[in-house]
Design a protein around this motif. Structure first.
Motif, PDB file in Angstrom:
ATOM      1  N   GLN A 139       2.477  12.258   2.717  1.00 13.26           N
ATOM      2  CA  GLN A 139       2.277  10.952   3.341  1.00 13.26           C
ATOM      3  C   GLN A 139       1.171  10.182   2.633  1.00 13.26           C
ATOM      4  O   GLN A 139       0.278  10.759   2.026  1.00 13.26           O
ATOM      5  CB  GLN A 139       1.908  11.120   4.817  1.00 13.26           C
ATOM      6  N   THR A 140       1.243   8.886   2.754  1.00 21.56           N
ATOM      7  CA  THR A 140       0.220   8.028   2.188  1.00 21.56           C
ATOM      8  C   THR A 140      -0.706   7.548   3.301  1.00 21.56           C
ATOM      9  O   THR A 140      -0.338   7.553   4.476  1.00 21.56           O
ATOM     10  CB  THR A 140       0.875   6.858   1.421  1.00 21.56           C
ATOM     11  N   CYS A 141      -1.912   7.185   2.958  1.00 24.68           N
ATOM     12  CA  CYS A 141      -2.964   6.860   3.929  1.00 24.68           C
ATOM     13  C   CYS A 141      -2.533   5.824   4.970  1.00 24.68           C
ATOM     14  O   CYS A 141      -2.779   5.986   6.162  1.00 24.68           O
ATOM     15  CB  CYS A 141      -4.210   6.337   3.200  1.00 24.68           C
ATOM     16  N   CYS A 179     -11.456   6.042  -3.029  1.00 27.12           N
ATOM     17  CA  CYS A 179     -12.600   6.599  -2.275  1.00 27.12           C
ATOM     18  C   CYS A 179     -12.203   7.835  -1.463  1.00 27.12           C
ATOM     19  O   CYS A 179     -13.012   8.737  -1.291  1.00 27.12           O
ATOM     20  CB  CYS A 179     -13.175   5.554  -1.324  1.00 27.12           C
ATOM     21  N   HIS A 180     -11.001   7.842  -0.920  1.00 28.27           N
ATOM     22  CA  HIS A 180     -10.536   8.927  -0.041  1.00 28.27           C
ATOM     23  C   HIS A 180      -9.350   9.622  -0.687  1.00 28.27           C
ATOM     24  O   HIS A 180      -8.252   9.074  -0.705  1.00 28.27           O
ATOM     25  CB  HIS A 180     -10.069   8.370   1.314  1.00 28.27           C
ATOM     26  N   HIS A 201      -3.184   5.113   9.042  1.00 23.02           N
ATOM     27  CA  HIS A 201      -4.452   4.398   9.196  1.00 23.02           C
ATOM     28  C   HIS A 201      -4.331   2.881   9.206  1.00 23.02           C
ATOM     29  O   HIS A 201      -5.219   2.179   8.715  1.00 23.02           O
ATOM     30  CB  HIS A 201      -5.432   4.850   8.099  1.00 23.02           C
ATOM     31  N   LYS A 202      -3.268   2.358   9.773  1.00 25.91           N
ATOM     32  CA  LYS A 202      -3.168   0.911   9.976  1.00 25.91           C
ATOM     33  C   LYS A 202      -4.164   0.556  11.073  1.00 25.91           C
ATOM     34  O   LYS A 202      -4.319   1.284  12.035  1.00 25.91           O
ATOM     35  CB  LYS A 202      -1.762   0.522  10.403  1.00 25.91           C
ATOM     36  N   GLY A 203      -4.843  -0.540  10.925  1.00 25.03           N
ATOM     37  CA  GLY A 203      -5.789  -0.960  11.953  1.00 25.03           C
ATOM     38  C   GLY A 203      -7.155  -0.304  11.834  1.00 25.03           C
ATOM     39  O   GLY A 203      -7.938  -0.352  12.771  1.00 25.03           O
ATOM     40  N   VAL A 204      -7.459   0.316  10.703  1.00 28.44           N
ATOM     41  CA  VAL A 204      -8.771   0.953  10.523  1.00 28.44           C
ATOM     42  C   VAL A 204      -9.858  -0.104  10.355  1.00 28.44           C
ATOM     43  O   VAL A 204     -10.942   0.019  10.906  1.00 28.44           O
ATOM     44  CB  VAL A 204      -8.757   1.906   9.304  1.00 28.44           C
ATOM     45  N   VAL A 205      -9.568  -1.142   9.602  1.00 25.04           N
ATOM     46  CA  VAL A 205     -10.561  -2.192   9.356  1.00 25.04           C
ATOM     47  C   VAL A 205     -10.222  -3.453  10.131  1.00 25.04           C
ATOM     48  O   VAL A 205     -11.089  -4.079  10.714  1.00 25.04           O
ATOM     49  CB  VAL A 205     -10.668  -2.499   7.846  1.00 25.04           C
ATOM     50  N   HIS A 206      -8.964  -3.839  10.128  1.00 27.89           N
ATOM     51  CA  HIS A 206      -8.531  -5.040  10.838  1.00 27.89           C
ATOM     52  C   HIS A 206      -7.715  -4.618  12.055  1.00 27.89           C
ATOM     53  O   HIS A 206      -7.020  -3.621  12.023  1.00 27.89           O
ATOM     54  CB  HIS A 206      -7.664  -5.919   9.927  1.00 27.89           C
ATOM     55  N   GLN A 207      -7.816  -5.414  13.104  1.00 27.90           N
ATOM     56  CA  GLN A 207      -7.051  -5.068  14.302  1.00 27.90           C
ATOM     57  C   GLN A 207      -5.561  -5.121  13.996  1.00 27.90           C
ATOM     58  O   GLN A 207      -5.114  -5.885  13.146  1.00 27.90           O
ATOM     59  CB  GLN A 207      -7.397  -6.007  15.450  1.00 27.90           C
ATOM     60  N   MET A 222       0.830  -1.208   0.000  1.00 28.51           N
ATOM     61  CA  MET A 222       0.000   0.000   0.000  1.00 28.51           C
ATOM     62  C   MET A 222       0.867   1.262   0.000  1.00 28.51           C
ATOM     63  O   MET A 222       0.543   2.232  -0.683  1.00 28.51           O
ATOM     64  CB  MET A 222      -0.969  -0.016   1.181  1.00 28.51           C
ATOM     65  N   GLU A 223       1.941   1.250   0.758  1.00 25.27           N
ATOM     66  CA  GLU A 223       2.853   2.407   0.757  1.00 25.27           C
ATOM     67  C   GLU A 223       3.486   2.588  -0.611  1.00 25.27           C
ATOM     68  O   GLU A 223       3.592   3.711  -1.112  1.00 25.27           O
ATOM     69  CB  GLU A 223       3.931   2.244   1.828  1.00 25.27           C
TER      70      GLU A 223
END
Length: 185
Positions: free
Chosen positions: A163-165, A136-137, A169-175, A125-126
């Motif tokens: 910066q990239t999302c 989407c964002h 935003h690690k842990g936004v959907v999965h723990q 992702m990075e």
């Protein structure tokens, strides 16, 4: 040479491109069908080890929110552009392999490898500048005045720094997985 053999030889140069074209059409259709099937939430969560991820996802704003817009596994993990999408699908085949071979076929085995697997996703992702997040964002589409003070400040600073999302935003959907303890040398 008989008349029928001569007729076949005359038609053969025309028949080969037609067969190749039809074969190509069938191949592209099958590839498209396979991608669509493997991009469904049902397919992604069909493995036993993905049930933990699915439960975490169901607790996130990407699953249920006030606007009713839902981002599924493929929205976050599969690029929209064909080239990167095919590469991602090819690389993701290793997950099926590891499920079949028993490397991650139980929640316990999956959890033991979760830190390693999460880091692979974060690095990808990075490297893509959070391409799937940005479908989407996007900073350009954000109305910072509608965000709370902390989000407004952080998003403005992140945009300025390039910066990239996924950096924030690690842990936004999965723990967030637990980082394994490093053993002393």
């Amino acid at each position: 040479m008989s008349e029928s053999e001569s007729s076949v030889r005359k038609r053969l140069p025309w028949l080969i491109p037609i067969v190749l074209f039809l074969g190509g059409v069938v191949f592209v259709w099958a590839l498209d069908f396979g991608i669509k099937v493997t991009n469904t939430l049902e397919f992604c969560t069909s493995c036993h080890t993905m049930q933990t991820n699915f439960e975490e996802y169901k607790e996130s704003r990407h699953y249920k929110n006030r606007s009713g817009v839902q981002a599924t596994c493929a929205d976050c993990h599969v690029p929209k552009v064909l080239g990167p999408k095919l590469v991602t699908k090819f690389v993701a085949a290793k997950d099926v392999y590891h499920e079949i071979m028993g490397t991650i076929d139980t929640p316990e085995k999956f959890e033991a490898r979760r830190w390693y697997l999460a880091n692979l996703v974060w690095k990808r992702m990075e490297a893509s500048d959070s391409r799937e997040c940005r479908s989407c964002h996007d900073y350009g589409d954000m109305d910072l005045s509608e965000q709370n003070r902390s989000a407004r400040s952080r998003h403005a600073a992140a945009q300025d720094k390039g910066q990239t999302c996924i950096e924030c935003h690690k842990g936004v959907v999965h723990q967030l997985p637990t980082e394994p303890e490093t053993s002393a040398p």
